[in-house]
Motif scaffolding. Structure first.
Motif, short mmCIF file in Angstrom:
data_model
loop_
_atom_site.label_atom_id
_atom_site.label_comp_id
_atom_site.label_asym_id
_atom_site.label_seq_id
_atom_site.Cartn_x
_atom_site.Cartn_y
_atom_site.Cartn_z
N ALA A 1 0.83 -1.20 0.00
CA ALA A 1 0.00 0.00 0.00
C ALA A 1 0.87 1.26 0.00
O ALA A 1 0.54 2.25 -0.66
N GLU A 2 1.97 1.21 0.71
CA GLU A 2 2.88 2.37 0.76
C GLU A 2 3.47 2.65 -0.61
O GLU A 2 3.51 3.80 -1.07
N ALA A 3 3.92 1.60 -1.30
CA ALA A 3 4.48 1.77 -2.63
C ALA A 3 3.41 2.24 -3.61
O ALA A 3 3.67 3.10 -4.47
N PHE A 4 2.22 1.71 -3.47
CA PHE A 4 1.12 2.09 -4.36
C PHE A 4 0.77 3.57 -4.19
O PHE A 4 0.54 4.28 -5.17
N ALA A 5 0.73 4.03 -2.94
CA ALA A 5 0.34 5.41 -2.67
C ALA A 5 1.35 6.41 -3.23
O ALA A 5 1.00 7.57 -3.49
N LYS A 6 2.58 5.97 -3.44
CA LYS A 6 3.61 6.86 -3.98
C LYS A 6 3.52 6.99 -5.50
O LYS A 6 4.18 7.85 -6.08
N THR A 7 2.72 6.15 -6.14
CA THR A 7 2.56 6.22 -7.60
C THR A 7 1.66 7.40 -7.95
O THR A 7 0.53 7.48 -7.46
N PRO A 8 2.12 8.32 -8.78
CA PRO A 8 1.30 9.50 -9.11
C PRO A 8 -0.07 9.12 -9.67
O PRO A 8 -0.18 8.34 -10.61
N GLY A 9 -1.11 9.65 -9.06
CA GLY A 9 -2.48 9.42 -9.54
C GLY A 9 -3.08 8.09 -9.16
O GLY A 9 -4.25 7.84 -9.47
N ALA A 10 -2.33 7.22 -8.48
CA ALA A 10 -2.82 5.87 -8.20
C ALA A 10 -4.06 5.88 -7.32
O ALA A 10 -5.02 5.15 -7.57
N LEU A 11 -4.05 6.69 -6.27
CA LEU A 11 -5.17 6.69 -5.33
C LEU A 11 -6.45 7.26 -5.94
O LEU A 11 -7.54 7.03 -5.41
N ALA A 12 -6.33 7.99 -7.04
CA ALA A 12 -7.51 8.56 -7.68
C ALA A 12 -8.15 7.58 -8.66
O ALA A 12 -9.27 7.80 -9.10
N GLY A 13 -7.46 6.49 -8.97
CA GLY A 13 -7.97 5.52 -9.93
C GLY A 13 -8.82 4.45 -9.28
O GLY A 13 -9.09 4.46 -8.07
N THR A 14 -9.22 3.48 -10.09
CA THR A 14 -10.09 2.41 -9.61
C THR A 14 -9.42 1.58 -8.53
O THR A 14 -10.05 1.22 -7.53
N ALA A 15 -8.14 1.26 -8.72
CA ALA A 15 -7.44 0.43 -7.73
C ALA A 15 -7.38 1.10 -6.37
O ALA A 15 -7.34 0.43 -5.33
N GLY A 16 -7.38 2.42 -6.36
CA GLY A 16 -7.33 3.15 -5.10
C GLY A 16 -8.59 2.99 -4.27
O GLY A 16 -8.61 3.32 -3.08
N LYS A 17 -9.66 2.50 -4.90
CA LYS A 17 -10.93 2.30 -4.19
C LYS A 17 -11.06 0.88 -3.63
O LYS A 17 -12.09 0.55 -3.03
N ALA A 18 -10.06 0.04 -3.85
CA ALA A 18 -10.12 -1.33 -3.36
C ALA A 18 -10.21 -1.35 -1.83
O ALA A 18 -9.60 -0.52 -1.15
#
Length: 212
Positions: free
Chosen positions: A123-140
């Protein structure tokens, strides 16, 4: 089929589209990609675009994929829908419904296993990806809770409990959907499951599909 679909997308020019898309400033960050998808669908399949919400990127992307693979708009394919693939008179549906306490406990165990396997670091690595939390995967389920913990706004136990609660709520919605969709037998998983299914099959009389 997944491999064939992706090969068809490549043959239809997906690589060139991806290259052109990546050159657009901010396209890969999320917001621009959604706007581009909406505009592209409106151009190629205005009927479907008119039915979908601009804020529903999953269905918009799916409609564009269908266009790329089949060459036909989703709206046209839906109008030409034929007979169901499985004749209702020759099919038996069996819904496995585990006892609610067992299901709730298994959901908790699964999330704990995910944490033990490194979900927090993921989750930490994912959150550092630009725009990741705004996409569909961020709603998992679990992503937002773990990110809140990493940001110092939740302790880990609270984040875990909230994620487990959301998973249980989702499972409950699934059970409701299943009850409305299937009229077949309902079985609870037990050690005698094979025997139980055998009894259901013995009591079921298959009818021939119409026209056969």
């Amino acid at each position: 089929q997944i491999r064939q679909r992706f090969d068809a997308m490549l043959a239809a020019g997906a690589l060139a589209e991806a290259e052109a898309f990546a050159e657009i400033p901010g396209a890969l960050a999320g917001t621009a990609s959604k706007a581009i998808g909406v505009a592209e669908l409106a151009r190629r399949d205005p009927e479907t675009a008119g039915r979908l919400r601009p804020g529903d990127p999953q269905r918009i992307l799916r409609a564009l994929e269908i266009l790329s693979v089949t060459g036909e708009p989703l709206a046209a394919l839906q109008r030409g829908a034929g007979a169901p693939l499985i004749d209702a008179g020759s099919a038996l549906t069996i819904l496995l419904t585990p006892p609610r306490p067992l299901l709730r406990d298994q959901i908790r165990q699964r999330f704990d296993a995910m944490l033990a396997a490194g979900a927090l670091a993921e989750a930490e690595a994912f959150a550092k990806t630009p725009g990741a939390l705004a996409g569909t995967a961020g709603k998992a389920i679990g992503v937002a809770e773990l990110v809140e913990h990493l940001a110092g706004r939740l302790d880990l136990d609270t984040a875990r409990d909230r994620a487990v609660t959301r998973s249980r709520q989702y499972a409950k919605r699934q059970e409701t959907w299943f009850r409305h969709q299937f009229d077949g037998g309902r079985l609870q998983p037990t050690e005698q499951l094979d025997a139980d299914i055998g009894k259901v099959l013995q009591n079921f009389k298959f009818s021939k599909p119409s026209g056969s």
